[in-house]
Design an enzyme around this catalytic site. Structure first.
Site, mmCIF file in Angstrom:
data_model
loop_
_atom_site.group_PDB
_atom_site.id
_atom_site.type_symbol
_atom_site.label_atom_id
_atom_site.label_comp_id
_atom_site.label_asym_id
_atom_site.label_seq_id
_atom_site.Cartn_x
_atom_site.Cartn_y
_atom_site.Cartn_z
ATOM 1 N N THR A 145 5.098 -3.768 8.670
ATOM 2 C CA THR A 145 4.575 -3.059 7.500
ATOM 3 C C THR A 145 5.605 -2.841 6.393
ATOM 4 O O THR A 145 5.280 -2.238 5.376
ATOM 5 C CB THR A 145 4.010 -1.677 7.909
ATOM 6 O OG1 THR A 145 5.044 -0.940 8.567
ATOM 7 C CG2 THR A 145 2.807 -1.826 8.831
ATOM 8 N N TYR A 203 3.329 -9.626 2.733
ATOM 9 C CA TYR A 203 2.655 -8.686 3.629
ATOM 10 C C TYR A 203 1.146 -8.867 3.549
ATOM 11 O O TYR A 203 0.465 -9.026 4.572
ATOM 12 C CB TYR A 203 3.049 -7.250 3.256
ATOM 13 C CG TYR A 203 2.275 -6.190 4.004
ATOM 14 C CD1 TYR A 203 2.398 -6.055 5.384
ATOM 15 C CD2 TYR A 203 1.412 -5.316 3.331
ATOM 16 C CE1 TYR A 203 1.682 -5.076 6.075
ATOM 17 C CE2 TYR A 203 0.694 -4.344 4.016
ATOM 18 C CZ TYR A 203 0.840 -4.229 5.376
ATOM 19 O OH TYR A 203 0.129 -3.274 6.064
ATOM 20 N N ILE A 251 3.322 -8.864 21.197
ATOM 21 C CA ILE A 251 2.008 -9.417 20.841
ATOM 22 C C ILE A 251 2.106 -10.829 20.268
ATOM 23 O O ILE A 251 1.105 -11.526 20.164
ATOM 24 C CB ILE A 251 1.238 -8.504 19.858
ATOM 25 C CG1 ILE A 251 1.953 -8.388 18.512
ATOM 26 C CG2 ILE A 251 0.982 -7.141 20.472
ATOM 27 C CD1 ILE A 251 1.112 -7.744 17.419
ATOM 28 N N THR A 296 -5.335 -3.951 5.735
ATOM 29 C CA THR A 296 -4.751 -3.241 4.600
ATOM 30 C C THR A 296 -5.434 -3.542 3.268
ATOM 31 O O THR A 296 -6.050 -4.601 3.101
ATOM 32 C CB THR A 296 -3.250 -3.634 4.482
ATOM 33 O OG1 THR A 296 -2.685 -3.097 3.284
ATOM 34 C CG2 THR A 296 -3.087 -5.146 4.425
ATOM 35 N N TRP A 303 -2.219 3.312 2.150
ATOM 36 C CA TRP A 303 -1.322 4.433 1.879
ATOM 37 C C TRP A 303 -1.310 5.415 3.053
ATOM 38 O O TRP A 303 -1.454 6.625 2.886
ATOM 39 C CB TRP A 303 -1.736 5.145 0.594
ATOM 40 C CG TRP A 303 -1.715 4.311 -0.652
ATOM 41 C CD1 TRP A 303 -1.787 2.946 -0.749
ATOM 42 C CD2 TRP A 303 -1.630 4.791 -2.006
ATOM 43 N NE1 TRP A 303 -1.768 2.556 -2.065
ATOM 44 C CE2 TRP A 303 -1.670 3.659 -2.860
ATOM 45 C CE3 TRP A 303 -1.552 6.052 -2.583
ATOM 46 C CZ2 TRP A 303 -1.611 3.759 -4.263
ATOM 47 C CZ3 TRP A 303 -1.494 6.154 -3.959
ATOM 48 C CH2 TRP A 303 -1.513 5.027 -4.791
ATOM 49 N N LYS A 337 -1.293 -10.365 6.525
ATOM 50 C CA LYS A 337 -2.350 -9.488 7.061
ATOM 51 C C LYS A 337 -3.725 -10.136 6.909
ATOM 52 O O LYS A 337 -4.587 -9.993 7.790
ATOM 53 C CB LYS A 337 -2.317 -8.131 6.357
ATOM 54 C CG LYS A 337 -1.120 -7.257 6.727
ATOM 55 C CD LYS A 337 -1.120 -6.811 8.184
ATOM 56 C CE LYS A 337 -2.170 -5.753 8.443
ATOM 57 N NZ LYS A 337 -2.116 -5.250 9.840
ATOM 58 N N GLN A 345 2.427 5.628 13.607
ATOM 59 C CA GLN A 345 1.664 6.772 13.089
ATOM 60 C C GLN A 345 0.220 6.762 13.569
ATOM 61 O O GLN A 345 -0.309 7.775 14.018
ATOM 62 C CB GLN A 345 1.686 6.746 11.555
ATOM 63 C CG GLN A 345 3.073 6.927 10.968
ATOM 64 C CD GLN A 345 3.038 7.031 9.465
ATOM 65 O OE1 GLN A 345 3.233 8.105 8.908
ATOM 66 N NE2 GLN A 345 2.789 5.934 8.782
ATOM 67 N N LEU A 346 -0.423 5.596 13.484
ATOM 68 C CA LEU A 346 -1.822 5.515 13.892
ATOM 69 C C LEU A 346 -1.958 5.573 15.404
ATOM 70 O O LEU A 346 -2.872 6.228 15.930
ATOM 71 C CB LEU A 346 -2.473 4.244 13.343
ATOM 72 C CG LEU A 346 -3.956 4.071 13.677
ATOM 73 C CD1 LEU A 346 -4.777 5.255 13.190
ATOM 74 C CD2 LEU A 346 -4.485 2.766 13.085
#
Length: 291
Positions: free
Chosen positions: A69, A132, A44, A108, A157, A136, A12-13
């Protein structure tokens, strides 16, 4: 011409960033887990593959949009979550320093415990409660340790072009007269378009450090769902449930912070850039959907 390497470019980003820079004099090196349609394959989690890619392409900036995610799946996939969310940013940071490139890493709100009573600033101590969030946070720590010039952007979100909460709710509305959504988790829905704008604002600067990057204002998941249905003209009823009730209905669900509203404090202290209110950003997003 500036070169920007993007990981997770099909997410999405990643998609929002490419659109945000569409009119800029920038050459993108688009990477993701699989190759195709102008996208280079990059794992990665493989430090040698990352070093080789960066050495060959010589980017000025690396933007890491890649992440594991799936919050619930991370609970049972610790090794994979650590590899993608922690080792991946470490590898990219090592390569960025070697190439003299800027490193932009997306993190996040889940790095916080979520038991606060006021929005978290960048100066509050993280204390994640999920796999998660923990992985992160380790990714953030690696970026700080290995990148010479970095921006860490904590968002929350997130929704954009791809799988997200907005589309899930609209899909459920097609077959359900009512849905049950938690109402005791507070946060700030954030449009990938708005986050891409913030990245574009910070990237040319030397205003390095940790930034919170969410749309302004806050809500809970149930009210977010209601806002989506209202804009889509759906009459689907939203049943407000507690996290405890949701966990009983979904035993495999991970712990999530009850209060993860972020204050974009560093942005206010160091910049005149502001992200849009979450309701205004949602208005813009809904107009892009085929409803």
């Amino acid at each position: 011409m500036k070169k920007i390497l993007v990981t997770g470019c099909n997410g999405q980003l990643g998609r929002a960033i490419r659109k945000e820079y569409a009119d800029s004099n920038v050459e993108f090196i688009n990477t993701d887990v699989t190759e195709g349609d102008g996208v280079k394959a990059l794992d990665i989690t493989d430090v040698n593959a990352v070093l080789k890619m960066v050495e060959e392409t010589k980017p000025d900036v690396i933007i890491n949009c890649a992440a594991h995610t799936n919050v619930d799946a991370c609970e049972t996939q610790w090794d994979l979550a650590y590899k993608i969310n922690a080792i991946g940013p470490r590898n990219l940071s090592i390569a960025a320093s070697k190439a003299g490139a800027k490193m932009i890493h997306v993190s996040t709100d889940y790095v916080f415990e979520g038991n606060g009573t006021r929005p978290y600033t960048e100066f509050d101590e993280p204390n994640p409660v999920s796999a998660y969030g923990k992985t992160k946070l380790e990714g953030e720590n690696f970026v700080k340790a290995f990148a010479d010039k970095y921006f860490i952007l904590r968002t929350a979100w997130l929704y954009g072009e791809g799988k997200n909460f907005v589309k899930t709710m609209l899909r459920l509305a097609e077959t359900h007269d009512e849905v049950s959504v938690v109402s005791d988790q507070l946060g700030s829905p954030t449009s990938a378009v708005e986050l891409a704008k913030m990245i574009h604002h910070l990237e040319p600067t030397e205003n390095y450090g940790v930034f919170h990057a969410t749309c302004e204002g806050d809500t809970n998941w149930a009210e977010f769902a209601e806002a989506i249905f209202k804009r889509a003209g759906k009459n689907t009823k939203v049943n407000h449930v507690t996290s405890e009730q949701y966990a009983k209905m979904n035993p495999a669900s991970a712990n999530r912070p009850a209060y993860s509203i972020l204050d974009n404090y560093m942005l206010r202290l160091t910049s005149d850039f502001r992200m849009a209110d979450w309701q205004d950003a949602l208005d813009v997003y809904m107009k892009t959907l085929d409803i």
